[in-house]
Motif scaffolding. Structure first.
Motif, short mmCIF file in Angstrom:
data_model
loop_
_atom_site.label_atom_id
_atom_site.label_comp_id
_atom_site.label_asym_id
_atom_site.label_seq_id
_atom_site.Cartn_x
_atom_site.Cartn_y
_atom_site.Cartn_z
N PRO A 209 -3.71 -13.68 -9.93
CA PRO A 209 -4.06 -14.38 -8.69
C PRO A 209 -2.93 -15.21 -8.10
O PRO A 209 -2.96 -15.53 -6.90
CB PRO A 209 -5.24 -15.26 -9.10
N ASP A 210 -1.94 -15.57 -8.90
CA ASP A 210 -0.82 -16.37 -8.37
C ASP A 210 0.20 -15.52 -7.61
O ASP A 210 1.09 -16.06 -6.96
CB ASP A 210 -0.11 -17.11 -9.50
N ASP A 211 0.05 -14.21 -7.70
CA ASP A 211 0.94 -13.28 -6.98
C ASP A 211 0.16 -12.69 -5.82
O ASP A 211 -0.46 -11.63 -5.92
CB ASP A 211 1.43 -12.17 -7.91
N ALA A 212 0.22 -13.38 -4.68
CA ALA A 212 -0.63 -13.00 -3.55
C ALA A 212 -0.32 -11.60 -3.03
O ALA A 212 -1.20 -10.93 -2.47
CB ALA A 212 -0.46 -14.02 -2.43
N GLY A 213 0.91 -11.12 -3.20
CA GLY A 213 1.28 -9.81 -2.68
C GLY A 213 1.03 -8.66 -3.63
O GLY A 213 1.21 -7.50 -3.26
N LEU A 214 0.62 -8.97 -4.87
CA LEU A 214 0.42 -7.91 -5.85
C LEU A 214 -1.02 -7.40 -5.81
O LEU A 214 -1.97 -8.18 -5.84
CB LEU A 214 0.73 -8.43 -7.26
N GLN A 215 -1.16 -6.10 -5.75
CA GLN A 215 -2.46 -5.45 -5.89
C GLN A 215 -2.46 -4.78 -7.26
O GLN A 215 -1.70 -3.85 -7.49
CB GLN A 215 -2.67 -4.43 -4.76
N ASP A 216 -3.28 -5.28 -8.18
CA ASP A 216 -3.22 -4.76 -9.55
C ASP A 216 -4.33 -3.77 -9.86
O ASP A 216 -4.43 -3.27 -10.99
CB ASP A 216 -3.17 -5.90 -10.58
N TYR A 217 -5.17 -3.45 -8.87
CA TYR A 217 -6.26 -2.48 -9.06
C TYR A 217 -6.50 -1.74 -7.75
O TYR A 217 -6.40 -2.32 -6.66
CB TYR A 217 -7.55 -3.19 -9.48
N GLY A 218 -6.81 -0.45 -7.86
CA GLY A 218 -7.17 0.32 -6.68
C GLY A 218 -8.02 1.52 -7.05
O GLY A 218 -7.94 2.05 -8.16
N GLU A 219 -8.87 1.94 -6.10
CA GLU A 219 -9.69 3.14 -6.32
C GLU A 219 -9.95 3.82 -4.99
O GLU A 219 -9.95 3.20 -3.92
CB GLU A 219 -11.02 2.79 -7.00
N VAL A 220 -10.16 5.14 -5.07
CA VAL A 220 -10.42 5.95 -3.88
C VAL A 220 -11.42 7.04 -4.26
O VAL A 220 -11.35 7.62 -5.34
CB VAL A 220 -9.14 6.64 -3.35
N LEU A 221 -12.35 7.33 -3.33
CA LEU A 221 -13.22 8.50 -3.44
C LEU A 221 -12.96 9.38 -2.23
O LEU A 221 -13.06 8.94 -1.09
CB LEU A 221 -14.69 8.09 -3.49
N LEU A 222 -12.59 10.64 -2.50
CA LEU A 222 -12.26 11.61 -1.46
C LEU A 222 -13.26 12.76 -1.49
O LEU A 222 -13.80 13.11 -2.55
CB LEU A 222 -10.86 12.20 -1.71
N ARG A 223 -13.48 13.38 -0.33
CA ARG A 223 -14.29 14.61 -0.29
C ARG A 223 -13.66 15.58 0.70
O ARG A 223 -13.35 15.21 1.85
CB ARG A 223 -15.74 14.33 0.08
N ALA A 224 -13.48 16.82 0.27
CA ALA A 224 -12.87 17.86 1.09
C ALA A 224 -13.94 18.66 1.82
O ALA A 224 -15.12 18.63 1.47
CB ALA A 224 -12.02 18.77 0.22
N ALA A 225 -13.51 19.42 2.83
CA ALA A 225 -14.43 20.22 3.62
C ALA A 225 -15.13 21.29 2.77
O ALA A 225 -16.27 21.68 3.07
CB ALA A 225 -13.69 20.87 4.78
N ASN A 226 -14.48 21.74 1.70
CA ASN A 226 -15.09 22.75 0.83
C ASN A 226 -16.08 22.15 -0.16
O ASN A 226 -16.61 22.86 -1.03
CB ASN A 226 -14.02 23.55 0.09
N GLY A 227 -16.33 20.84 -0.06
CA GLY A 227 -17.29 20.17 -0.93
C GLY A 227 -16.69 19.55 -2.17
O GLY A 227 -17.36 18.78 -2.86
N ALA A 228 -15.43 19.84 -2.46
CA ALA A 228 -14.79 19.26 -3.64
C ALA A 228 -14.59 17.77 -3.44
O ALA A 228 -14.32 17.30 -2.34
CB ALA A 228 -13.45 19.94 -3.91
#
Length: 337
Positions: A209-228
């Motif tokens: 929390p003392d490093d305001a510019g650091l992002q230490d976690y991330g997540e993404v959920l993607l979906r393609a047109a073919n359903g994957a």
């Protein structure tokens, strides 16, 4: 024999980028970087015969140079790539290849105008033999139609070795732009998708929390047109007891089985490049360390023959577009909220 110029050595990925091209017989005529980055001693130790030059233009204007390698501060890579393409050079960039959508638009326009190659060494695919073997198995139909990937990209923070720009989101691009571009690349590649929707994304700072510019976690959920679909989790939480920088994993789910890659470590087993295959006739652990790394040879061939075999130009642009959009729309968690 291809001739290479190196602009920026701020990330250790440059060791693999040039090392792999050097192994093919390519020769760097020189390297330039501003200042004295922490990677400099390691670079000079590995490549003592490559001279340092005082000005990037000395390499950009050299008519003998075919390929420029970029591994400087992420926010600076797009401008150098544009200059290189305008000078008639092809480009292999470290990831991320750019840090804003405006940069990406400028790269697209320059690449289309010049016809040069703008490639990114997504090292978690191109420098991992287990991914090569997984691609062969998927192509053979070993797990049927791929319908989902789960990509995990944990990294060790190594705080004492990190430069100031590492803690400045505007300079490194954010955790999804930076690290998750690897997993987006693998999702598109293994599902065969040309595009995808970002269903949700998030970035957080929970442990620093003392490093305001650091992002230490991330997540993404993607979906393609073919359903994957694809789920991605990246972080800077790798514990010190793990014997490597991160327990990178990829699970590829198909209609007739699955493949799991434990790329860099599998606790209880020696070595790297562990591949687990399970389908209707086989359940096995496979040592994939001898599968090879075809990207570099293919890129060299593309440079010579003006082909598009190592990684399509459209794919390269799409990976960065999705990473940048996921970053821009991410929900903020922890100290970032």
């Amino acid at each position: 024999m291809l001739k290479i110029g190196i602009l920026g050595i701020d990330h250790r990925h440059i060791y693999g980028m040039y090392g792999q091209m050097q192994a093919l017989g390519c020769v760097a005529k020189g390297w330039w970087t501003p200042g004295q980055p922490g990677t400099l001693p390691g670079f000079v130790e590995r490549f003592p015969d490559v001279p340092r030059v005082d000005d990037a233009d000395a390499l950009l204007e050299d008519p003998e140079i075919d390929l420029i390698l970029l591994s400087g501060i992420p926010a600076d890579r797009a401008a150098l790539a544009i200059r290189a393409m305008e000078a008639g050079k092809d480009v292999m960039s470290d990831k991320p290849g750019c840090t804003t959508l405006d940069q990406l638009d400028a790269l697209r326009m320059t690449q289309q105008a010049t016809g040069r190659i703008w490639s990114i060494d997504f090292s978690e695919r191109f420098e991992v033999p287990a991914v090569t073997r997984a691609a062969e198995l998927v192509a053979e139909g070993a797990i049927g139609q791929v319908i989902q990937t789960v990509g995990l990209g944990p990294h060790r923070l190594n705080r004492p070795t990190r430069p100031d720009w590492f803690f400045d989101a505007a300079r490194y691009g954010g955790i999804l732009t930076d690290i998750a571009s690897h997993q987006i690349d693998q999702f598109l590649y293994f599902t065969g998708a040309k595009d995808a929707d970002i269903i949700t994304s998030a970035i957080g700072n929970f442990a620093n929390p003392d490093d305001a510019g650091l992002q230490d976690y991330g997540e993404v959920l993607l979906r393609a047109a073919n359903g994957a679909s694809g789920y991605i989790r990246v972080d800077w939480y790798t514990p010190d007891a793990l014997p490597t920088w991160g327990d990178g994993r990829l699970t590829i789910l198909g209609t007739e089985g699955y493949i799991e890659l434990r790329k860099y470590v599998d606790v209880g087993r020696d070595g790297t490049d562990h591949l687990i295959l399970a389908n209707g006739t086989r359940c096995a652990h496979i040592d994939a360390s001898d599968a090879g790394l075809p990207y570099f040879q293919r890129l060299a061939s593309d440079i010579r023959n003006r082909t598009d075999t190592a990684m399509s130009q459209a794919h390269t642009f799409k990976v960065m577009e999705l990473a940048l959009k996921a970053q821009a729309q991410a929900t903020k968690l922890g100290a970032l909220a």
